[in-house]
Design a protein around this motif. Structure first.
Motif, PDB file in Angstrom:
ATOM      1  N   ASP A  84       0.819  -1.212   0.000  1.00  0.00           N
ATOM      2  CA  ASP A  84       0.000   0.000   0.000  1.00  0.00           C
ATOM      3  C   ASP A  84       0.857   1.267   0.000  1.00  0.00           C
ATOM      4  N   GLU A  85       0.581   2.165  -0.933  1.00  0.00           N
ATOM      5  CA  GLU A  85       1.439   3.355  -1.071  1.00  0.00           C
ATOM      6  C   GLU A  85       1.193   4.394   0.016  1.00  0.00           C
ATOM      7  N   GLN A  86      -0.044   4.469   0.511  1.00  0.00           N
ATOM      8  CA  GLN A  86      -0.314   5.417   1.611  1.00  0.00           C
ATOM      9  C   GLN A  86       0.471   5.026   2.853  1.00  0.00           C
ATOM     10  N   ARG A  87       0.523   3.723   3.098  1.00  0.00           N
ATOM     11  CA  ARG A  87       1.295   3.245   4.255  1.00  0.00           C
ATOM     12  C   ARG A  87       2.776   3.572   4.061  1.00  0.00           C
ATOM     13  N   LEU A  88       3.237   3.392   2.820  1.00  0.00           N
ATOM     14  CA  LEU A  88       4.643   3.654   2.522  1.00  0.00           C
ATOM     15  C   LEU A  88       4.981   5.117   2.806  1.00  0.00           C
ATOM     16  N   LYS A  93       7.489   9.355   6.353  1.00  0.00           N
ATOM     17  CA  LYS A  93       7.366  10.537   7.234  1.00  0.00           C
ATOM     18  C   LYS A  93       7.719  10.193   8.670  1.00  0.00           C
ATOM     19  N   LEU A  94       7.280   9.021   9.122  1.00  0.00           N
ATOM     20  CA  LEU A  94       7.577   8.609  10.504  1.00  0.00           C
ATOM     21  C   LEU A  94       9.085   8.477  10.717  1.00  0.00           C
ATOM     22  N   VAL A  95       9.772   7.875   9.734  1.00  0.00           N
ATOM     23  CA  VAL A  95      11.224   7.684   9.875  1.00  0.00           C
ATOM     24  C   VAL A  95      11.924   9.048   9.873  1.00  0.00           C
ATOM     25  N   ARG A  96      11.432   9.991   9.080  1.00  0.00           N
ATOM     26  CA  ARG A  96      12.000  11.334   9.114  1.00  0.00           C
ATOM     27  C   ARG A  96      11.846  11.972  10.501  1.00  0.00           C
ATOM     28  N   HIS A  97      10.640  11.815  11.075  1.00  0.00           N
ATOM     29  CA  HIS A  97      10.414  12.382  12.413  1.00  0.00           C
ATOM     30  C   HIS A  97      11.335  11.732  13.444  1.00  0.00           C
ATOM     31  N   LEU A  98      11.490  10.414  13.304  1.00  0.00           N
ATOM     32  CA  LEU A  98      12.391   9.702  14.218  1.00  0.00           C
ATOM     33  C   LEU A  98      13.801  10.278  14.108  1.00  0.00           C
ATOM     34  N   ASP A  99      14.308  10.360  12.870  1.00  0.00           N
ATOM     35  CA  ASP A  99      15.688  10.810  12.683  1.00  0.00           C
ATOM     36  C   ASP A  99      15.869  12.248  13.165  1.00  0.00           C
ATOM     37  N   ASP A 100      14.856  13.087  12.943  1.00  0.00           N
ATOM     38  CA  ASP A 100      14.943  14.468  13.438  1.00  0.00           C
ATOM     39  C   ASP A 100      14.961  14.486  14.969  1.00  0.00           C
ATOM     40  N   GLU A 142       8.431  -6.327   9.908  1.00  0.00           N
ATOM     41  CA  GLU A 142       8.120  -6.820  11.263  1.00  0.00           C
ATOM     42  C   GLU A 142       8.446  -5.808  12.339  1.00  0.00           C
ATOM     43  N   ASN A 143       9.094  -4.699  11.967  1.00  0.00           N
ATOM     44  CA  ASN A 143       9.511  -3.723  12.973  1.00  0.00           C
ATOM     45  C   ASN A 143       8.741  -2.412  12.889  1.00  0.00           C
ATOM     46  N   VAL A 144       7.581  -2.432  12.213  1.00  0.00           N
ATOM     47  CA  VAL A 144       6.766  -1.220  12.094  1.00  0.00           C
ATOM     48  C   VAL A 144       5.352  -1.528  12.590  1.00  0.00           C
ATOM     49  N   VAL A 145       4.839  -0.654  13.447  1.00  0.00           N
ATOM     50  CA  VAL A 145       3.464  -0.804  13.936  1.00  0.00           C
ATOM     51  C   VAL A 145       2.571   0.191  13.189  1.00  0.00           C
ATOM     52  N   PHE A 146       1.470  -0.309  12.647  1.00  0.00           N
ATOM     53  CA  PHE A 146       0.499   0.532  11.932  1.00  0.00           C
ATOM     54  C   PHE A 146      -0.805   0.604  12.713  1.00  0.00           C
ATOM     55  N   ARG A 147      -1.473   1.752  12.594  1.00  0.00           N
ATOM     56  CA  ARG A 147      -2.851   1.861  13.073  1.00  0.00           C
ATOM     57  C   ARG A 147      -3.635   2.643  12.039  1.00  0.00           C
ATOM     58  N   ARG A 197       8.340   3.491  -6.039  1.00  0.00           N
ATOM     59  CA  ARG A 197       8.219   3.434  -4.568  1.00  0.00           C
ATOM     60  C   ARG A 197       9.418   4.088  -3.896  1.00  0.00           C
ATOM     61  N   THR A 198      10.601   3.961  -4.493  1.00  0.00           N
ATOM     62  CA  THR A 198      11.786   4.635  -3.958  1.00  0.00           C
ATOM     63  C   THR A 198      11.569   6.144  -3.963  1.00  0.00           C
ATOM     64  N   ARG A 199      11.019   6.629  -5.057  1.00  0.00           N
ATOM     65  CA  ARG A 199      10.722   8.065  -5.147  1.00  0.00           C
ATOM     66  C   ARG A 199       9.719   8.503  -4.077  1.00  0.00           C
ATOM     67  N   LEU A 200       8.686   7.684  -3.881  1.00  0.00           N
ATOM     68  CA  LEU A 200       7.680   8.001  -2.858  1.00  0.00           C
ATOM     69  C   LEU A 200       8.333   8.081  -1.473  1.00  0.00           C
ATOM     70  N   ILE A 201       9.222   7.122  -1.198  1.00  0.00           N
ATOM     71  CA  ILE A 201       9.902   7.107   0.101  1.00  0.00           C
ATOM     72  C   ILE A 201      10.747   8.370   0.263  1.00  0.00           C
ATOM     73  N   ALA A 202      11.558   8.683  -0.764  1.00  0.00           N
ATOM     74  CA  ALA A 202      12.461   9.837  -0.678  1.00  0.00           C
ATOM     75  C   ALA A 202      11.673  11.139  -0.515  1.00  0.00           C
ATOM     76  N   ASP A 203      10.549  11.254  -1.234  1.00  0.00           N
ATOM     77  CA  ASP A 203       9.737  12.470  -1.119  1.00  0.00           C
ATOM     78  C   ASP A 203       9.103  12.568   0.268  1.00  0.00           C
ATOM     79  N   ALA A 204       8.584  11.443   0.759  1.00  0.00           N
ATOM     80  CA  ALA A 204       7.937  11.459   2.081  1.00  0.00           C
ATOM     81  C   ALA A 204       8.964  11.796   3.156  1.00  0.00           C
TER      82      ALA A 204
END
Ligand SMILES: Nc1ncnc2c1ncn2[C@@H]1O[C@H](COP(=O)(O)OP(=O)(O)O)[C@@H](O)[C@H]1O
Ligand SMILES: [Mg+2]
Length: 297
Positions: A84-88, A93-100, A142-147, A197-204
């Motif tokens: 799912d691309e929305q999840r991606l 975005k979550l990983v960006r927030h984590l790293d920040d 296996e290391n990501v929790v979704f809601r 999908r790589t592009r989607l990840i980099a943009d997010a």
């Protein structure tokens, strides 16, 4: 949730034996990396970042106690929603927030020494870039929790280490683009457009233009190193690492490398083109290989 002392095994991951849930906590065995992980989780708590478990201390058996995070984690067989691309996008975005949120965390030298990569004969050097923060670097399904269809938390910080943004985004892409030939992919990700999908990840994530150009060369170098590091872990640590190696992890790493060398040009094109829609179309099947270091294998 009612507190019960019953221990329920949590078999989702591949690596760590003996992980259990006890009420609304998780108990995990300690390792040499644990002081760094606890430092990371305590830093994230001070920052008010709620996309990670809280570290609650040690239990009477000397295991770490973490908060259990309610939600959906991909079990096996993997669910279709992995594609799912929305999840991606939410995960990027979550990983960006984590790293920040990790910025400003200064681990002790003892914490860092315990996780430093070993010197292994034949292993090429790490990419020549200063670490920017302590990254998660193990963002597997296996290391990501979704809601409600969104990534809300990362768990399992056991492989956290000093990293660059490119290292972190490479790890994200490796599992979620994914960076692997179709035959090595989990079923829901077979046939997806990895470049798009790589592009989607980099943009997010908000990866900078300079870092987009570094992504494929870094992926190749990190993949080369991972063959040596996995073999070393299998030989020295055994357990889940040995099981993964015996299950063909080394061969899968070699096939990933071959895949990166043939797809790298298309990935970089998708990452850097002004119009990502155009990259997903006419460039499909392009075989440009100008992707930095080669495997030498
Ligand atoms: N804090 C947590 N909150 C919710 N689920 C967890 C938590 N910790 C572990 N789990 C579940 O247990 C599984 C294995 O735990 P993990 O810490 O990832 O161990 P491993 O090192 O084996 O990958 C995870 O994939 C997840 O399903
Ligand atoms: Mg895990």
């Amino acid at each position: 949730m009612a507190r019960s002392e019953a221990e329920t095994p949590l078999p989702g991951g591949d690596v760590t034996d003996g992980i259990v849930r006890v009420g609304d906590t998780v108990r995990r065995p300690l390792g040499p990396h644990s002081p760094l992980v606890h430092g990371v989780l305590q830093h994230l708590e001070r920052q008010g970042f709620d996309g990670a478990p809280r570290y609650l201390g040690l239990d009477e058996q000397g295991r770490e106690i973490l908060t259990y995070i309610e939600g959906e984690v991909a079990g096996r067989p993997h669910p279709a929603w992995l594609a799912d691309e929305q999840r991606l996008v939410s995960l990027g975005k979550l990983v960006r927030h984590l790293d920040d949120a990790m910025a400003g965390f200064a681990p002790s030298s003892a914490m860092l020494e315990a996780v430093a990569a070993p010197e292994i004969p034949g292993m090429p050097p790490a990419p020549d870039a200063e670490p920017e923060f302590v990254g998660h670097l193990d963002i597997t399904p296996e290391n990501v929790v979704f809601r409600e269809g969104k990534a809300v938390a990362l768990i399992d910080f056991d492989l956290a280490k000093p990293a660059t943004r490119v290292d972190e985004v490479f790890n994200l892409c490796m599992w979620w683009a994914p960076f692997a030939p179709d035959g090595d992919r989990t079923r829901p990700l077979r046939g997806v457009d990895s470049a798009a999908r790589t592009r989607l990840i980099a943009d997010a994530y908000g990866l900078s233009p300079a870092d987009r150009v570094r992504l494929v060369p870094t992926a190749i170098r990190r993949t080369e190193r991972s063959w040596y590091l996995m073999k070393y872990r299998a030989e020295h640590d055994g357990g889940g690492w040995l099981r993964m190696w015996q299950d063909g992890a080394g061969e899968r790493i070699r096939r990933r490398l071959t895949w990166l060398e043939s797809e790298g040009g298309r990935l970089t094109e998708a990452l850097t083109t002004a119009d990502p829609g155009a990259a997903a179309g006419p460039l499909r099947g392009a075989t440009s290989c100008d992707v930095g270091q080669s495997a030498g294998s």
